[in-house]
Enzyme design. Structure first.
Site, PDB file in Angstrom:
ATOM      1  N   LYS A 201       0.861  -1.189   0.000  1.00  0.00           N
ATOM      2  CA  LYS A 201       0.000   0.000   0.000  1.00  0.00           C
ATOM      3  C   LYS A 201       0.893   1.232   0.000  1.00  0.00           C
ATOM      4  O   LYS A 201       1.683   1.426   0.924  1.00  0.00           O
ATOM      5  CB  LYS A 201      -0.867  -0.039   1.268  1.00  0.00           C
ATOM      6  CG  LYS A 201      -1.644   1.203   1.587  1.00  0.00           C
ATOM      7  CD  LYS A 201      -2.663   1.551   0.545  1.00  0.00           C
ATOM      8  CE  LYS A 201      -3.627   0.414   0.299  1.00  0.00           C
ATOM      9  NZ  LYS A 201      -4.583   0.654  -0.765  1.00  0.00           N
ATOM     10  N   HIS A 329     -10.269  -7.181  -3.434  1.00  0.00           N
ATOM     11  CA  HIS A 329      -9.920  -6.086  -2.528  1.00  0.00           C
ATOM     12  C   HIS A 329     -10.225  -6.484  -1.083  1.00  0.00           C
ATOM     13  O   HIS A 329     -11.069  -7.336  -0.832  1.00  0.00           O
ATOM     14  CB  HIS A 329     -10.778  -4.885  -2.937  1.00  0.00           C
ATOM     15  CG  HIS A 329     -10.827  -3.775  -1.956  1.00  0.00           C
ATOM     16  ND1 HIS A 329     -11.839  -3.629  -1.036  1.00  0.00           N
ATOM     17  CD2 HIS A 329      -9.984  -2.738  -1.750  1.00  0.00           C
ATOM     18  CE1 HIS A 329     -11.619  -2.547  -0.319  1.00  0.00           C
ATOM     19  NE2 HIS A 329     -10.507  -1.986  -0.723  1.00  0.00           N
TER      20      HIS A 329
HETATM   21  O1  GKR Z   1      -6.654  -0.360   4.860  1.00  0.00           O
HETATM   22  O2  GKR Z   1      -5.670   1.532   4.564  1.00  0.00           O
HETATM   23  C1  GKR Z   1      -6.244   0.569   4.131  1.00  0.00           C
HETATM   24  C2  GKR Z   1      -6.458   0.437   2.637  1.00  0.00           C
HETATM   25  O3  GKR Z   1      -6.028   1.625   2.020  1.00  0.00           O
HETATM   26  C3  GKR Z   1      -7.893   0.135   2.300  1.00  0.00           C
HETATM   27  O4  GKR Z   1      -8.760   1.010   2.965  1.00  0.00           O
HETATM   28  C4  GKR Z   1      -8.164   0.186   0.804  1.00  0.00           C
HETATM   29  O5  GKR Z   1      -9.549   0.242   0.597  1.00  0.00           O
HETATM   30  O6  GKR Z   1      -7.138  -2.005   0.681  1.00  0.00           O
HETATM   31  C5  GKR Z   1      -7.746  -1.010   0.031  1.00  0.00           C
HETATM   32  C6  GKR Z   1      -7.245  -0.774  -1.363  1.00  0.00           C
HETATM   33  O7  GKR Z   1      -6.781  -1.715  -1.965  1.00  0.00           O
HETATM   34  O8  GKR Z   1      -7.396   0.326  -1.885  1.00  0.00           O
HETATM   35 MG    MG Z   2      -6.628  -0.653  -3.854  1.00  0.00          MG
END
Ligand code: GKR
Ligand code: MG
Length: 431
Positions: A201, A329
């Protein structure tokens, strides 16, 4: 033939400890919110599901009770049309800037659909995967989902650290900021769970630093380990093209480098790299323009956002028809969501990518028997009737108490970040 009707709907908001994971909109709070739903039929068969926790969604679930009670759990089409006729105007709420999805009605229907399918499976004495067309695979593969993170473990008193933790439990609370720290996180998570593909991420640090982390992962894990990178849309089209080119040889796919289908399509045309999304094509209404523009190669499904397990199966068929890939996701979650994902993924022939899961970041569990087991990065498809899991009532009560104590009512990573750094601002395009 009419089956026994639903006589009870129980809605239990819970709060689960969550580490300080960083993303483009801020930082995870010490607790992630989930809601556990239970439906009970007149003949005492119960079905369960789990969705992201949010006070507005819970309110709508409560309002939906009058429609749900008396419904035959096999009549999902009727249930859906009644819900959308009654609350459709509330379903038009927009998705917003967040990487996750707060639309209410779609979550409500997804929650009820999964719980009804759990009941259906118990009535027929078959696992949910069989009601979805049967198994395409015996076990479902997941990837190692890495995060940049501040130091800390999450919990009642904020992001505390347990000095006695070892193995993954220790790595889970370590800081991850430099490429070397990201690689260390990946090694520990892969060792613990057996994952053989990796996603980072991004959207947290300047692109140079994040691309360097991907290059370090490539060096450390080699060309046979598929890599993905997801800055959640905070790069401009120009930045996406510039840094996308630097990752062309090393990524399996690049996820949501920039915002919106138009921008994604521009980036896609310029790169020799598949693009994936859980941000620009997020509902069936988005599919025609996605096809026309060519905004992404791969859609990341999510049964909580796409309207349940059966709708996600339909999405799989659409992806196959238009030559798109399908991946999955996730958000912070417990075992009920995990197992629902496993039944669904096992029933989709073209879901050949490893699924995302936040599960390694959580330490609690609300299902009997405790945390789900991963063997070589995979979770076996349950063979028992329904979802094949049941609730641990003690844990449910404890996690509900956490919810009452923590005071959080919805996810708001930007507010959490401002508690740490009052000058921090969210920018839809940061770089
Ligand atoms: O858990 O911070 C997080 C992610 O950024 C999540 O909220 C996203 O929705 O996992 C997600 C993504 O693939 O964009
Ligand atoms: Mg994503």
């Amino acid at each position: 033939m009419k089956g026994p009707a639903i006589r009870e709907l129980r809605i239990t908001p819970i709060a689960i400890t969550d580490p300080p994971l960083l993303n483009s909109v801020g930082i995870h709070a010490p607790y992630a919110l989930r809601t556990v739903i239970e439906l009970v039929t007149e003949d005492n068969i119960s079905g369960i599901s789990e969705i992201p926790g949010n006070e507005d969604i819970n309110d709508l679930l409560l309002q939906a009770e009058e429609i749900v009670l008396g419904t035959d759990p096999f009549q999902l089409n009727q249930l859906k049309s009644k819900l959308f006729d009654r609350f459709g105007d509330q379903g038009s709420d927009v998705r917003g800037d967040n990487p996750w999805d707060d639309r209410k009605l779609i979550h409500v229907y997804s929650a009820l659909e999964v719980a009804c399918m759990d009941i259906q499976g118990k009535v027929c004495n078959r696992p949910v995967v069989d009601l979805l067309g049967g198994k395409c695979r015996e076990a479902v593969s997941f990837d190692a989902y890495l995060f940049y993170k501040a130091k800390g473990a999450g919990g009642v008193f904020g992001y505390e650290v347990d000095p006695d933790a070892t193995g993954w439990a220790a790595a889970r609370q370590a800081r991850a900021q430099t490429p070397a720290e990201v690689v260390a996180q990946a090694k520990s998570m892969c060792q613990e769970f057996g994952f053989t593909s990796i996603k980072l991420k991004g959207g947290v640090y300047p692109p140079e630093q994040e691309v360097a982390a991907m290059q370090a992962l490539y060096q450390a894990f080699g060309p046979d380990c598929p890599l993905r990178f997801d800055p959640n849309g905070v790069w401009s089209v120009e930045t996406s093209i510039k840094y996308g080119r630097e990752m062309e040889g090393i990524l399996e796919y690049l996820e949501d480098p920039t915002r919106g289908q138009q921008g994604m399509a521009e980036v896609r045309k310029a790169l020799k790299l598949p693009l994936a999304t859980n941000m620009c094509t997020t509902s069936f209404e988005d599919i025609p323009s996605s096809i026309a523009l060519g905004s992404e190669d791969i859609i990341l499904s999510d049964h909580h956002f796409w309207g349940g397990l059966r709708e996600s199966i339909a999405l799989g068929k659409i992806c196959q028809t238009f030559g798109k890939g399908l991946s999955m996701h996730s958000n912070s979650h417990l075992g009920i969501s995990l197992i629902a994902m496993v039944h669904m993924a096992a029933a989709i022939p073209n879901l050949t990518y490893d699924l995302d899961t936040h599960y390694p970041w959580q330490s609690e569990e609300v299902i009997k028997g405790g945390r789900a087991k991963f063997e070589e990065g995979k979770v076996a498809v349950p063979t028992q009737p329904g979802l094949g899991i049941s609730l641990d009532r003690n844990m449910l009560n404890q996690l509900h108490q956490n919810y009452k104590d923590c005071g959080l009512k919805r996810r708001d990573d930007t507010t959490e970040m401002k508690k740490i750094d009052p000058n921090w601002e969210f920018k839809p395009i940061r770089w």
